[in-house]
Structure formats: structure tokens, C-alpha cells
Write a protein that holds these residues in place. Structure first.
Motif, PDB file in Angstrom:
ATOM      1  N   GLN A  56     -44.319 -27.885  45.560  1.00 43.74           N
ATOM      2  CA  GLN A  56     -45.753 -27.700  45.567  1.00 43.74           C
ATOM      3  C   GLN A  56     -46.562 -27.459  44.754  1.00 43.74           C
ATOM      4  N   LYS A  80     -46.143 -15.498  52.811  1.00 41.51           N
ATOM      5  CA  LYS A  80     -46.323 -16.424  53.762  1.00 41.51           C
ATOM      6  C   LYS A  80     -47.347 -17.889  54.586  1.00 41.51           C
ATOM      7  N   GLN A  81     -47.036 -18.445  54.694  1.00 38.29           N
ATOM      8  CA  GLN A  81     -48.160 -19.910  54.997  1.00 38.29           C
ATOM      9  C   GLN A  81     -49.615 -18.546  56.033  1.00 38.29           C
ATOM     10  N   ALA A 156     -52.849 -18.440  52.106  1.00 36.76           N
ATOM     11  CA  ALA A 156     -51.822 -18.944  51.786  1.00 36.76           C
ATOM     12  C   ALA A 156     -51.316 -20.398  52.401  1.00 36.76           C
ATOM     13  N   PRO A 157     -51.633 -21.347  51.589  1.00 40.78           N
ATOM     14  CA  PRO A 157     -52.025 -22.832  52.791  1.00 40.78           C
ATOM     15  C   PRO A 157     -50.452 -23.222  52.863  1.00 40.78           C
ATOM     16  N   PHE A 158     -49.144 -22.685  52.765  1.00 43.92           N
ATOM     17  CA  PHE A 158     -48.298 -22.350  52.144  1.00 43.92           C
ATOM     18  C   PHE A 158     -47.341 -21.352  52.092  1.00 43.92           C
ATOM     19  N   ASP A 159     -45.963 -21.233  51.956  1.00 43.01           N
ATOM     20  CA  ASP A 159     -44.851 -20.208  52.020  1.00 43.01           C
ATOM     21  C   ASP A 159     -45.089 -20.387  50.533  1.00 43.01           C
ATOM     22  N   GLY A 160     -44.768 -19.501  49.633  1.00 40.48           N
ATOM     23  CA  GLY A 160     -44.885 -19.817  48.183  1.00 40.48           C
ATOM     24  C   GLY A 160     -45.101 -18.424  47.321  1.00 40.48           C
ATOM     25  N   ASP A 184     -44.809 -23.104  46.248  1.00 43.87           N
ATOM     26  CA  ASP A 184     -43.325 -23.601  46.622  1.00 43.87           C
ATOM     27  C   ASP A 184     -42.169 -23.550  46.272  1.00 43.87           C
ATOM     28  N   THR A 186     -38.963 -23.803  47.346  1.00 42.80           N
ATOM     29  CA  THR A 186     -37.755 -24.295  48.019  1.00 42.80           C
ATOM     30  C   THR A 186     -36.561 -24.999  47.400  1.00 42.80           C
TER      31      THR A 186
END
Length: 361
Positions: A56, A80-81, A156-160, A184, A186
Motif C-alpha cells: 500500500q 499506527k493506524q 493515518a489510514p493504516f500502519d506505515g 505499508d 509489511t
């Protein structure tokens, strides 16, 4: 007279000895090395230039106009998200929300009073309906004001991982202005292009269970990535200009070593059963065609065209033109002529391949 005879005899002896040595050397030099093709299970590795992408990778943009009041993270930081990243000056939107809230409260009071009067048949039902509609409109405007206020906070919309900032604190930003990017990492998606013929080989081997979907990634520092990847997606269409089709492999990235935008090389290993192998040095080219010298039953050399299916370090895998029982000239290809009779010594193909450092299974 005796001295003269002794001198002549000595010269003749030396000459005879020298001639014998020359004949022995010529005989030794004329003995060529020959070997046989050999069938062996092996593997071939194909190399593809690859582009590495985050699973992402998005742009974070301002959703409202205003001054950038706070930057709450740093470039390259892991977030973090739901974490608050930026705050655009919210004063105007807070005031609009308070105004909408007051209007909603007023409309609710009017509606409740009208409802009581309607229950006592003091006002007509239409008037109650108008009050209800006014109250619903006020609630909708309050919700809209709350949304605008929420848009002043970029989360943040997601962890990244945060990329470079495109603005600085205090900047005036318009709706839609780019603030930064978020990745992202991961898992990483690695894209590479495969020619049509190699795509067909891969799919046929995969369908016949002779090929798995695991691949290796050679990074820009010429070292292999620690974790294998898997080919998970093949796009629907070939590129008519290049004749290639894009593949996508997914790699785990637990140590966060890979980043969006890197390059590398994908290595796909394909097993081959009973491949016919010969040393590359036993071949020569004429007009882009490859030939070997085959030793006939009467010990004469005859050139024969071969078809090379694959190339390994110092080795050719031959698809046609030779069989396992053929004898081929290994060295001295430039010293012989067509149909020349030679003396030769046969070397076992296993020892020849071992000297060439063949990596095979």
C-alpha cells in the motif's frame, strides 16, 4: 679418419634421437580430447529486471483549506493506524459547528413544542411536518459541520512509514494539496515482465507440478533477499509492443529492508529432467548457428548443427542435433578440418562437467 667417423656417428645418433622426440611430440600433440553429451537432471535460472513496490502506497492530501497548524510526526517515522499526523487550523470549522449545533437545538425545541400542540389538535398536522423537516435539516447541517471539522485532522489510514513532507508548518494549503505519502512495507509487491515463450513454459510446468511459484530477489547490492517470494498474480494481457506479460511476486518484509521504489532482479528456477548437456567450449558458430564436431566410426571429424535450448555457466542444454552416445571434439576445434581423421582420447563427461563447475541436481 677414426675421429671423423666417430663425429659422423655421433651426429647421426643425435639427429635420430631428435627426430624421434619430434615424432613423439607431434604424435602427442595430434591426440585430441573427446567427450560425450550426458543426460542429467538439472535446473535453469532465469533473470528478470524488477520494480519493488509497497503493498500500500498512498498520497495524503489536505481535505480542507487553511493554514497547517501542526505537524505531529517526522519524515521516515513509523505511524499506527488512526494516529494524528497533521492538523489544519480548525477555528473556522469549530465556529461553524457551534453555529450548526445551536441551530439544531433551536429546531429541536420548535419541533417538540409543535408536537405537543399537534397532540392537542391546536395546530394542523402539516405544521408539525414542517417543524420536523426543519429539525432534520438542522441535524444534517450539524453533521456536515462535524465532518468539515474532522477533515482538519489528517490521520493515518493504516500502519506505515511517512515519506517526505511536501509542506511545512504554517503553510497555507488548499483542498487537495499533497502533504506526504504513506507506505505499508509489511509486504512488498515486486513486478517484472516475462516474454511470451517463457510465460508458456512457466504455466505448463506449473500445471504439471514440475514448477512451484517461489522466486528469489537479487537486490541492488548483488545480495539475495533473505526471504523467498511467491508469484501470486499474472496480468490479463500481453503488451503487443514488447511481447511481455507482467508478473507480480509478493515478498514478506519483516525487517523493513525493502522500500517502495527500489529495483532488483527476480530469479526463477525451473527444474529440467534428463537434460542433454555439453560444454560450451565444444561448440563453434557459423552465421549465428551453433555446431560441434562429431567423431564418426572411422575416426573422422564431421561438423553437425545443434539447437541450444538453454544456457548455463559454461554449459549448453541441447534440444536437438546430438544424442547421448555421440562423441564430440572437446578441444582443438580450430586445428581440425572437415572429414579429417584424428587420434583422440575420450574423457568421461562427468569429469568434464565437474571441471566446468556445473551446478546441477
Amino acid at each position: 679418419m677414426k675421429k671423423i667417423l666417430m663425429f659422423v656417428s655421433l651426429c647421426a645418433l643425435l639427429c635420430n634421437t631428435g627426430c624421434k622426440k619430434e615424432e613423439e611430440e607431434k604424435e602427442h600433440e595430434a591426440q585430441f580430447l573427446v567427450t560425450n553429451p550426458v543426460k542429467k537432471d538439472t535446473t535453469i535460472t532465469k533473470d528478470y529486471v524488477a520494480q519493488i513496490r509497497s503493498i500500500q502506497h498512498i498520497e495524503l492530501r489536505a481535505q480542507e483549506r487553511g493554514y497547517l497548524q501542526q505537524i505531529l510526526v517526522d519524515e521516515g517515522q513509523f505511524v499506527k493506524q488512526g494516529q494524528l499526523l497533521f492538523r489544519i487550523m480548525p477555528n473556522l470549522y469549530q465556529a461553524e459547528m457551534q453555529k450548526a449545533k445551536a441551530e439544531a437545538n433551536f429546531a429541536e425545541i420548535e419541533y417538540q413544542n409543535t408536537k405537543k400542540l399537534a397532540e392537542s389538535n391546536v395546530v394542523a398536522p402539516n405544521e408539525l411536518a414542517m417543524a420536523k423537516a426543519k429539525f432534520d435539516k438542522a441535524k444534517a447541517e450539524l453533521q456536515l459541520a462535524q465532518v468539515h471539522l474532522q477533515f482538519t485532522e489528517i490521520r493515518a489510514p493504516f500502519d506505515g512509514i511517512i515519506d517526505r513532507f511536501m509542506v511545512r508548518q504554517g503553510s497555507l494549503v488548499d483542498e487537495g494539496d499533497l502533504l506526504t505519502n504513506l507506505s505499508d512495507n509489511t509486504k512488498m509487491w515486486v513486478y517484472f515482465n516475462v516474454p511470451e515463450a517463457e510465460y508458456l513454459d512457466y504455466k505448463q510446468n506449473l500445471d504439471s507440478n514440475r514448477q512451484d511459484n517461489k522466486v528469489s530477489l537479487l537486490m541492488a547490492n548483488n545480495k539475495y533477499f533473505d526471504y523467498p517470494g511467491k508469484i501470486e498474480t499474472i496480468e490479463a494481457d500481453f503488451n503487443n509492443e514488447t511481447g511481455n506479460i507482467p508478473f507480480r511476486a509478493t515478498f514478506p518484509n519483516p525487517k523493513d529492508l525493502l522500500r517502495h521504489g527500489e529495483t532488483g532482479n527476480i530469479h526463477i528456477t525451473t527444474p529440467l529432467t534428463n537434460a542433454l548437456l555439453i560444454p560450451q567450449k565444444a561448440t563453434f558458430e557459423v552465421l549465428d548457428k551453433k555446431y560441434v564436431y562429431v567423431i564418426s566410426k572411422n575416426n573422422t571429424v564431421q561438423s553437425r548443427e545443434i539447437t541450444v535450448a538453454h544456457e548455463l555457466p559454461h554449459i549448453y542444454i541441447v534440444s536437438s542435433g546430438l544424442s547421448e552416445g555421440d562423441k564430440i571434439l572437446l578441444e582443438g576445434l580450430r586445428l581440425v578440418k572437415e572429414n579429417q581423421k584424428i587420434e583422440y582420447k575420450t574423457l568421461k563427461p562427468e569429469s568434464v562437467l565437474a571441471d566446468l563447475e556445473l551446478y546441477a541436481e
